[in-house]
Design a protein around this motif. Structure first.
Motif, PDB file in Angstrom:
ATOM      1  N   TYR A 225      -5.594   1.181  -2.041  1.00  0.00           N
ATOM      2  CA  TYR A 225      -4.698   2.329  -1.920  1.00  0.00           C
ATOM      3  C   TYR A 225      -4.319   2.952  -3.259  1.00  0.00           C
ATOM      4  O   TYR A 225      -3.387   3.741  -3.334  1.00  0.00           O
TER       5      TYR A 225
ATOM      6  N   LYS B 290       0.816  -1.212   0.000  1.00  0.00           N
ATOM      7  CA  LYS B 290       0.000   0.000   0.000  1.00  0.00           C
ATOM      8  C   LYS B 290       0.853   1.267   0.000  1.00  0.00           C
ATOM      9  O   LYS B 290       0.460   2.285  -0.573  1.00  0.00           O
TER      10      LYS B 290
ATOM     11  N   GLU C  91       0.042   4.325  -2.391  1.00  0.00           N
ATOM     12  CA  GLU C  91      -0.296   5.568  -1.692  1.00  0.00           C
ATOM     13  C   GLU C  91       0.663   6.676  -2.093  1.00  0.00           C
ATOM     14  O   GLU C  91       0.266   7.811  -2.373  1.00  0.00           O
TER      15      GLU C  91
END
Length: 214
Positions: free
Chosen positions: A196, A167, A171
């Motif tokens: 994400y 993630k 992100e």
């Protein structure tokens, strides 16, 4: 076609669980914590060490510093070598470079250790830069690392893509305004990567090549 491909290291280029698990267990044992659950140890793959020891085992302040020290002593001595390259990665990097794609590494692993790992596994010559935090940085975000890598790129941001398995990679790419490819063969799940912000998912290094060169 993307012109810059940023690769995470652990879980994307290398199958790094072997050395990481050994070092994490070694460090935790110094505090009387004997962890054998692979699922829990896998949490060390992705975030900075300081964050993992603090969030998952409550080791902060001086204890956190000591835990990182114990981990790194063993890792730097020999365990950094215990991370084989995933099948298909050398061919992927060779083909991307031949197609004119610039390649960089963007990792939460300290930059000097990332350089040692990449050199040890024989991938160094494919990359124009290896970007990671300095030793003194306890919680460098993936966004910061990606943006540092982008600052070294002469092209436009829209032509860059981040490839990673957790993630943090998705992100960081989203926060930096670039696309991302989730590597499903790594340590993150399909649900995590999609949640994400992964734009694409790839089951194999070959699928990564097809996405980048499409």
């Amino acid at each position: 076609m993307y012109k810059l491909a940023l690769f995470d290291l652990d879980g994307t280029l290398t199958q790094s669980e072997f050395g990481i698990f050994t070092c994490a267990k070694h460090a935790l044992s110094k505090f009387g914590i004997y962890e054998s659950d692979a699922k829990k140890l896998r949490r060390f793959i992705g975030p900075p060490l300081y964050v993992s020891f603090a969030e998952f085992y409550g080791l902060t302040g001086d204890d956190g510093e000591a835990a990182v020290k114990y981990y790194r002593e063993l890792y730097e001595k020999e365990e950094y070598k215990n991370a084989p390259v995933y099948d298909g990665i050398p061919a992927l990097l060779k083909d991307l470079k031949a197609a004119g794609v610039e390649l960089m590494v963007a990792t939460s692993k300290p930059q000097d250790m990332a350089e040692r790992v990449v050199e040890h596994v024989g991938l160094k010559d494919y990359f124009t830069a290896i970007v990671g935090p300095g030793r003194e940085m306890q919680s460098a975000s993936k966004k910061e690392l990606i943006q540092k890598a982008l600052s070294l790129f002469s092209g436009e941001k829209k032509d860059a893509v981040m490839i990673g398995d957790r993630k943090f990679d998705m992100e960081g790419a989203k926060a930096s305004g670039i696309d991302s490819i989730g590597a499903l063969y790594g340590y993150g799940s399909r649900d995590e990567l999609l949640e994400y912000g992964a734009r694409f998912l790839a089951n194999t290094p070959g699928e990564i090549k097809n996405i980048i060169l499409k």
